[in-house]
Design a protein around this motif. Structure first.
Motif, PDB file in Angstrom:
ATOM      1  N   TYR A  37       0.893  -1.096  -0.043  1.00 37.56           N
ATOM      2  CA  TYR A  37       0.040  -0.124   0.011  1.00 37.56           C
ATOM      3  C   TYR A  37       0.829   1.220   0.118  1.00 37.56           C
ATOM      4  CZ  TYR A  37      -3.872  -2.835   0.769  1.00 37.56           C
ATOM      5  OH  TYR A  37      -5.033  -3.915   0.719  1.00 37.56           O
ATOM      6  N   GLY A  38       0.226   2.111  -0.605  1.00 36.73           N
ATOM      7  CA  GLY A  38       1.165   3.397  -0.699  1.00 36.73           C
ATOM      8  C   GLY A  38       0.688   4.166   0.401  1.00 36.73           C
ATOM      9  N   SER A  39       1.734   4.734   1.286  1.00 41.05           N
ATOM     10  CA  SER A  39       1.157   5.590   2.547  1.00 41.05           C
ATOM     11  C   SER A  39       0.792   6.937   1.834  1.00 41.05           C
ATOM     12  CB  SER A  39       2.233   5.528   3.632  1.00 41.05           C
ATOM     13  OG  SER A  39       3.387   5.217   2.970  1.00 41.05           O
ATOM     14  N   ALA A  40       1.651   7.462   0.947  1.00 37.39           N
ATOM     15  CA  ALA A  40       1.488   8.705   0.413  1.00 37.39           C
ATOM     16  C   ALA A  40       0.081   8.793  -0.143  1.00 37.39           C
ATOM     17  CB  ALA A  40       2.498   9.027  -0.880  1.00 37.39           C
ATOM     18  N   THR A  41      -0.625   7.980  -0.774  1.00 37.95           N
ATOM     19  CA  THR A  41      -1.948   8.094  -1.450  1.00 37.95           C
ATOM     20  C   THR A  41      -2.723   8.035  -0.326  1.00 37.95           C
ATOM     21  OG1 THR A  41      -1.760   5.580  -2.012  1.00 37.95           O
ATOM     22  CG2 THR A  41      -1.848   7.460  -3.951  1.00 37.95           C
ATOM     23  N   GLN A  42      -2.573   7.193   0.844  1.00 37.92           N
ATOM     24  CA  GLN A  42      -3.609   6.995   1.980  1.00 37.92           C
ATOM     25  C   GLN A  42      -3.593   8.481   2.610  1.00 37.92           C
ATOM     26  OE1 GLN A  42      -4.232   3.638   3.993  1.00 37.92           O
ATOM     27  NE2 GLN A  42      -3.159   2.424   2.831  1.00 37.92           N
TER      28      GLN A  42
ATOM     29  N   SER B 198      -2.844  11.333   1.465  1.00 37.19           N
ATOM     30  CA  SER B 198      -3.469  12.442   0.756  1.00 37.19           C
ATOM     31  C   SER B 198      -4.887  12.345   0.685  1.00 37.19           C
ATOM     32  CB  SER B 198      -2.820  12.607  -0.434  1.00 37.19           C
ATOM     33  OG  SER B 198      -3.302  11.591  -1.411  1.00 37.19           O
ATOM     34  N   GLY B 199      -5.576  10.942   0.800  1.00 36.58           N
ATOM     35  CA  GLY B 199      -6.801  10.783   0.839  1.00 36.58           C
ATOM     36  C   GLY B 199      -7.418  11.449   2.221  1.00 36.58           C
TER      37      GLY B 199
ATOM     38  N   GLU C 232      -7.747  15.123   2.286  1.00 37.17           N
ATOM     39  CA  GLU C 232      -8.803  15.480   1.677  1.00 37.17           C
ATOM     40  C   GLU C 232      -9.864  15.726   2.540  1.00 37.17           C
ATOM     41  OE1 GLU C 232     -10.093  14.070  -2.115  1.00 37.17           O
ATOM     42  OE2 GLU C 232      -7.841  14.101  -2.768  1.00 37.17           O
TER      43      GLU C 232
ATOM     44  N   PRO D 196      -9.146   3.144  -0.756  1.00 41.09           N
ATOM     45  CA  PRO D 196      -7.812   3.552  -1.093  1.00 41.09           C
ATOM     46  C   PRO D 196      -7.530   2.480  -2.290  1.00 41.09           C
ATOM     47  CG  PRO D 196      -7.840   2.083   1.113  1.00 41.09           C
ATOM     48  CD  PRO D 196      -9.304   2.488   0.871  1.00 41.09           C
ATOM     49  N   PRO D 197      -6.599   3.134  -3.108  1.00 39.29           N
ATOM     50  CA  PRO D 197      -6.351   2.225  -4.368  1.00 39.29           C
ATOM     51  C   PRO D 197      -5.821   0.861  -3.667  1.00 39.29           C
ATOM     52  CG  PRO D 197      -4.882   4.113  -3.898  1.00 39.29           C
ATOM     53  CD  PRO D 197      -5.922   4.364  -2.993  1.00 39.29           C
TER      54      PRO D 197
END
Ligand code: ADP
Length: 424
Positions: free
Chosen positions: A74-79, A81-82, A85, A104-105
């Motif tokens: 899992y990408g901690s960066a995408t989580q 930023s989600g 938001e 999450p993606p």
């Protein structure tokens, strides 16, 4: 599955060192160890990875590059930023029920090239779609085609240069050798011809000398009387002078023929040379029953060259023609000179001899090729080297009836020179 998260870190590491083969370690997270000591999880990963006797896997891409082999991460960066938001929406006063919550993606298959190498895991064994990071590609892996290309080019160039140097050396050596051999053989050939010619020269000179002796004896006798006929004696004396001069000319032309140094820049008239050669060989040709016919172009332009060498060419060709006719009849030697439109003059020496096989036509100009019992096989090769040295060419063809025609062409000299202006 054994959980070891409750151990103090030093113990944890010791246990990791002793894991049995065919097991794996899975790093979830570690904020605090069994002894209560606090950690930043990603700082622990390298310690755990270094200690573990088996591959270490994980869930978060944050640990990739710090010691885990990889996995579906899992990408901690995408989580992050989600989540940010959602916080922003909340700060702008959105009601929780209106906020959009996104899944999450899905995790991505990501692996660390260094760890794959460390544990001997082949990239081809990874699931399809795997991404590999931190590949420390060697120069060879990155540029192997270019490197192969450069090495091949350098090798090819080195090979080519070596070959050229070798060929150049070989050619220079061959040229030096062939020049020496040619010079030596040309000289030998002249000496050999000298032997053959001596009989005919002796005959040529004998005639005027005998005449001189007879006429001088007669003059002496006429002087012995009381009233000598001075007019008659004067005529006889001028005959003697003429005969002496003729003998002198013969000697001069013979001497010119065997002179060793060459002068390629003098104007030479082939008609005059032909005359000299035929005069020298007259007795031999007569003895052999050869009829000589000449068709010489009276307006023939001069060529530039060495008269002695060119005379040698004509002499060789005439002697060869006479040899070829020894066993056949009739024996006719035809010598022609003519002008060519292309700024050259041509000389042709035709015989009615045995002729030359098609197969031998190319070989006869090679050194040492002879069909004669006592032949040296050098005459024609010397002829060719002399003619080519003078910027001309020489060739042979079959005569219309029987026999051969040897022809050579030479470039004309700057201007036309009348026959009488030229020394033979
Ligand atoms: P050699 O006189 O020693 O034979 P040459 O180079 O003069 O050497 O000639 C080579 C060979 O070419 C001769 O042996 C002969 O076979 C052939 N040849 C040369 N001239 C003639 C000719 N006019 N007719 C026939 N054969 C010839």
């Amino acid at each position: 599955m054994t959980y070891v998260t409750s151990l103090p870190l030093p113990k944890l590491l010791t246990q990791l060192r002793q894991l049995p083969p065919n097991s794996i370690a899975l790093f979830t997270s570690l904020f605090q160890d069994g002894a209560g000591e606090a950690f930043v999880p990603h700082e622990v990963v390298p310690l755990v990875s270094a200690a573990a006797s088996v591959p270490l896997y994980g869930f978060l891409d944050q640990y990739l590059g710090r010691g885990i082999v990889g996995g579906k991460l899992y990408g901690s960066a995408t989580q992050g930023s989600g989540a940010a938001e959602l916080v922003l929406q909340s700060l702008y006063g959105a009601a929780p029920q209106d906020m959009q919550v996104r899944e999450p993606p899905a995790g991505r298959l990501q692996f660390d090239s260094y760890q794959l190498q460390r544990w001997g895991i082949a990239e081809s064994d990874l699931p399809p779609g795997s991404e590999i990071y931190f590949g420390r590609a060697t120069m060879w892996e990155q540029y192997h085609w270019q490197i192969i290309g450069i090495i091949a080019a350098v090798l090819a160039q080195t090979g080519l240069i070596s070959w050229l140097i070798y060929e150049h050396r070989r050619r220079t050596l061959a040229e030096v050798r062939s020049r020496d051999a040619m010079a030596e053989l040309a000289n030998m050939n002249r000496l050999a011809t000298a032997g053959e010619l001596s009989a005919s020269i002796a005959h040529e000179i004998n005639q005027p000398v005998t005449g001189i002796v007879l006429k001088a004896s007669a003059a002496l006798r006429w002087l012995a009387v009381d009233k000598p006929d001075l007019e008659r004696i004067r005529n006889t004396l001028s005959d003697i002078v003429g005969a002496g001069q003729r003998a002198g000319e013969i000697i001069t032309s013979v001497r010119a023929m065997f002179k060793k140094d060459s002068d390629l820049a003098a104007p030479v008239n082939l008609n005059a040379l032909t005359g000299t050669v035929l005069a020298l060989l007259r007795v031999d040709l007569q003895k052999d029953g050869v009829r000589v016919e000449t068709q010489l172009d009276g307006e023939l332009p001069a060529v530039t060259g060495d008269a002695v060498q060119l005379q040698q060419v004509i002499l060789n060709l005439v002697v060869n023609a006479a040899d070829a006719m020894r066993t056949v009849q009739p024996r006719v030697l035809t010598v022609r000179t003519s002008r060519n439109g292309s700024g050259t003059v041509r000389m042709s020496i035709e015989d009615t001899g045995t002729g030359i096989n098609e197969a031998d036509r190319d070989r006869i100009f090679h050194p040492l090729f002879t069909t004669k019992a006592g032949g040296m096989g050098m005459g024609l090769s010397i002829c060719r080297s002399i003619v080519e040295n003078h910027g001309g060419r020489i060739w042979v063809s079959a005569a219309a009836g029987r026999g051969s025609i040897f022809q050579f062409e030479l470039p004309v000299a700057g201007g036309r020179i009348a026959n009488h202006e030229l020394a033979a």
